[in-house]
Design a protein around this motif. Structure first.
Motif, PDB file in Angstrom:
ATOM      1  N   VAL A  44      10.616   2.287  -4.178  1.00  0.00           N
ATOM      2  CA  VAL A  44       8.997   2.398  -3.515  1.00  0.00           C
ATOM      3  C   VAL A  44       8.924   3.263  -2.951  1.00  0.00           C
ATOM      4  N   GLU A  45       9.290   3.044  -1.616  1.00  0.00           N
ATOM      5  CA  GLU A  45       8.986   4.427  -1.065  1.00  0.00           C
ATOM      6  C   GLU A  45       9.002   5.560  -1.605  1.00  0.00           C
ATOM      7  N   ALA A  46      10.117   5.655  -2.079  1.00  0.00           N
ATOM      8  CA  ALA A  46      10.677   7.222  -1.997  1.00  0.00           C
ATOM      9  C   ALA A  46       9.804   7.645  -3.397  1.00  0.00           C
ATOM     10  N   LEU A  47       8.813   6.614  -4.523  1.00  0.00           N
ATOM     11  CA  LEU A  47       7.844   7.062  -5.515  1.00  0.00           C
ATOM     12  C   LEU A  47       7.004   7.689  -4.577  1.00  0.00           C
ATOM     13  N   ILE A  48       6.158   6.827  -3.625  1.00  0.00           N
ATOM     14  CA  ILE A  48       4.963   6.497  -2.976  1.00  0.00           C
ATOM     15  C   ILE A  48       4.475   8.069  -2.569  1.00  0.00           C
ATOM     16  N   ARG A  49       6.346   8.326  -2.018  1.00  0.00           N
ATOM     17  CA  ARG A  49       5.588   9.737  -0.739  1.00  0.00           C
ATOM     18  C   ARG A  49       6.218  10.613  -1.798  1.00  0.00           C
ATOM     19  N   ALA A  50       6.284  11.132  -2.894  1.00  0.00           N
ATOM     20  CA  ALA A  50       6.293  12.051  -4.088  1.00  0.00           C
ATOM     21  C   ALA A  50       4.889  12.422  -4.789  1.00  0.00           C
ATOM     22  N   GLY A  51       4.130  11.450  -4.303  1.00  0.00           N
ATOM     23  CA  GLY A  51       2.968  11.139  -5.054  1.00  0.00           C
ATOM     24  C   GLY A  51       3.130  10.596  -6.600  1.00  0.00           C
ATOM     25  N   LEU A  52       4.011   9.576  -6.907  1.00  0.00           N
ATOM     26  CA  LEU A  52       4.483   8.591  -8.278  1.00  0.00           C
ATOM     27  C   LEU A  52       3.453   8.377  -8.317  1.00  0.00           C
ATOM     28  N   VAL A  53       3.582   7.854  -7.285  1.00  0.00           N
ATOM     29  CA  VAL A  53       2.436   5.719  -7.191  1.00  0.00           C
ATOM     30  C   VAL A  53       1.717   5.888  -6.243  1.00  0.00           C
ATOM     31  N   VAL A  87      -0.410   0.497  -4.299  1.00  0.00           N
ATOM     32  CA  VAL A  87       0.454   0.318  -3.511  1.00  0.00           C
ATOM     33  C   VAL A  87       0.987   0.896  -1.783  1.00  0.00           C
ATOM     34  N   PRO A  88       0.663   0.359  -0.631  1.00  0.00           N
ATOM     35  CA  PRO A  88       0.999   0.446   0.119  1.00  0.00           C
ATOM     36  C   PRO A  88       2.392   1.349   0.453  1.00  0.00           C
TER      37      PRO A  88
END
Ligand SMILES: Nc1ncnc2c1ncn2[C@@H]1O[C@H](COP(=O)(O)OP(=O)(O)O)[C@@H](O)[C@H]1O
Ligand SMILES: [Mg+2]
Lengths: 256, 281
Positions: A28-37, A42-43
């Motif tokens: 999840v962290e990776a997806l958010i940092r990649a801008g996909l989420v 979602v924090p």
């Protein structure tokens, strides 16, 4: 092969569970940092973890947690005592069961939380309202599963009892109830889930009491990491209660 | 063919069954499961009742054990009519009947607990019977940890612990494989000799009946009547080695001669029922 055996062992299974959870958070962290989420929905998991000391110190999340725990505890004790007793009565009196069982089934499916204004009128804006809604919401599965467990007692076990001339009370305490216990505990666990959902939900709705209210407040302040952190405590509550029911069950009926 | 005194109980009979009949009303008409069945068992005797499946053995078992009422005729122990379950008659059931939530020792102690014996006393007596069936060392185990044969021994020990005058068993080894069955038969015989336990065994297994019994009663199929009594005059003490003796073969052949006809009728009746589209009752 040996890895597979280890994964099936108790500690192995736990380790696999923890690893999977951690892996999920990393993903999840990776997806958010990649801008996909979207970060505003979602924090980052790292932010959520970082928020925990803050919500403990500033939002007194531990007090809220204890309050919700207490409400769930009261509701579950009432669910167990009343639910099992009603189940036993329905089992003993066939007519009663025929008359009421489908109503109980309907009650299990009903969104009882929507009745909260009625409970507010009766019990006021108090912990009692919250406990009562949790109790009513969790009652049905315990009743149904108690009946099912008692009725499912194998006939030969009852015949063994009869051949040794058990009294009706010995038949109940020494054969029917232990035979029904696994099913009763399935009902209790379901009832506990229903009660938890409704308790936290009503705290949220009426803005009163434990974790539900805190989640409400944090969400309104748009403190997303804090909101998710508090939800983590809700999960902790349910994990603790599940663990306790499992322990009680093993203590009452040591099978496997 | 019947022994002349078969319907009048012998003077020294411990268990007497006289003219017992049982009818079941079913949607397809009245089924006579047992008809005019009479026999008696003397103290210390080992008697088997053999018959094809569906011939009324379990019905008779439930009547003698007192679980089934509404029959004609009389069941008596030592001359006194019994109705309902009775402490003189200890039952061992065909199905798995150990309490899965009780350890081996607590299962065997169950009848003593029901009778109100104090804890120390019942544990001691239960331990004795657990050892008698050869399960010492397994007292603290749960039934789920045991094999089918071990669980059936627990059930037998539990019934023996109530010290019944008559041990009544309904196909207790039916679910076990042949080797286990033979060895368990040895165990039962050994216990029966040791306790001088009067035993009535219900079975559909020829080898088992001849291996264990002093007398074998052959039952007819539908209605279940007494067809013949065969005395098994093989020497005691016996063990499963006896199955290879010539005399054993003769007895088996003799009983099979009678049983074969009944078993064929049972199979024919099953086939007819399937053709009629009826359900297996
Ligand atoms: N409760 C019952 N209602 C109707 N029929 C029954 C009942 N119990 C047994 N029967 C019938 O009586 C016959 C004998 O059954 P049972 O005593 O169980 O035979 P066995 O034990 O020799 O296999 C069977 O045909 C069975 O269908
Ligand atoms: Mg049977």
């Amino acid at each position: 092969m040996r890895l597979k055996d280890w994964a099936r062992s108790r500690n192995g299974a736990r380790a696999v569970g923890v690893t999977a959870t951690v892996a999920f958070f990393v993903l999840v962290e990776a997806l958010i940092r990649a801008g996909l989420v979207n970060q505003f929905i979602v924090p980052l998991p790292s932010q959520i973890i970082a928020s925990i000391p803050r919500i403990i110190a500033e939002e007194h999340v531990l007090d809220r947690f204890l309050q919700t725990m207490q409400e769930v505890l009261w509701a579950s004790v009432m669910i167990a005592v009343v639910g099992i007793s009603i189940g036993v009565l329905f089992f003993k009196f066939r007519g009663l069961r025929l008359a009421c069982e489908s109503w109980v089934g309907a009650m299990a499916a009903a969104p009882i939380v929507l009745l909260y204004p009625l409970f507010l009128v009766i019990f006021g804006r108090s912990a009692t309202t919250i406990v009562m809604i949790g109790f009513v919401a969790g009652l049905a599965p315990v009743i149904l599963k108690t009946i099912e467990g008692l009725a499912g007692t194998r006939a030969v076990l009852l015949n063994v009892g009869r051949s040794f001339k058990v009294t009706p009370s010995q038949q109940f305490w020494k054969i029917l109830l232990p035979a029904a216990l696994p099913s009763v505990f399935v009902g209790l666990r379901l009832g506990l889930i229903f009660a938890m959902i409704n308790i936290v939900g009503v705290e949220f709705l009426i803005n009163f009491g434990g974790l539900g209210q805190l989640i409400n407040e944090l969400a309104e302040r748009y403190d997303l990491p804090g909101t998710y952190g508090a939800i983590g405590f809700v999960i902790l509550t349910s994990m603790l209660f599940f663990d306790v029911t499992a322990r009680i069950e093993r203590w009452l009926r040591p099978v496997e | 063919m019947l022994n002349s005194d078969a319907s009048a109980p012998a003077a020294n009979a411990l268990l007497a069954v006289e003219h017992v009949s049982k009818h079941f009303p079913t949607p397809e008409g009245v089924v006579t499961a047992v008809e005019d069945f009479s026999f008696s068992v003397k103290a210390g005797e080992f008697v088997s009742i053999i018959g094809p499946s569906g011939c009324g053995k379990s019905t008779l078992f439930n009547i003698i054990g007192g679980l089934l009422g509404g029959y004609e005729g009389r069941v008596s122990v030592d001359g006194a009519t019994v109705s309902g379950t009775h402490p003189s008659i200890g039952m061992v059931f065909q199905e798995e009947s150990t309490f899965p939530w009780r350890t081996v020792l607590d299962n065997v102690a169950f009848p003593l607990e029901i009778a109100g014996m104090d804890k120390a006393g019942r544990q001691e007596r239960a331990a004795h019977f657990v050892a008698l069936v050869g399960l010492q060392g397994f007292e603290r185990r749960l039934p789920a940890e045991l094999s089918g044969g071990m669980r059936q021994r627990v059930a037998i020990a539990r019934t023996l612990a109530s010290q019944p005058r008559i041990l009544l068993m309904d196909e207790p080894f039916a679910a076990l494989d042949e080797q286990t069955r033979l060895l368990l038969g040895d165990k039962v015989l050994q216990i029966q000799q040791e306790l001088k336990q009067t035993t009535l065994l219900i079975t559909h297994n020829l080898t088992e009946a001849v291996q264990l019994s002093d007398r074998v009663l052959v039952m007819t199929y539908r209605p279940g009547r007494l067809k013949r009594i065969v005395d098994i005059d093989l020497p005691h003490p016996r063990d499963s080695e006896v199955v290879s003796s010539e005399a054993f073969g003769h007895r088996v052949a003799e009983i099979w001669h009678d049983l074969r006809e009944e078993a064929s009728r049972g199979i024919a009746a099953d086939e007819a029922r399937v053709l009629r589209g009826g359900h297996r009752p």
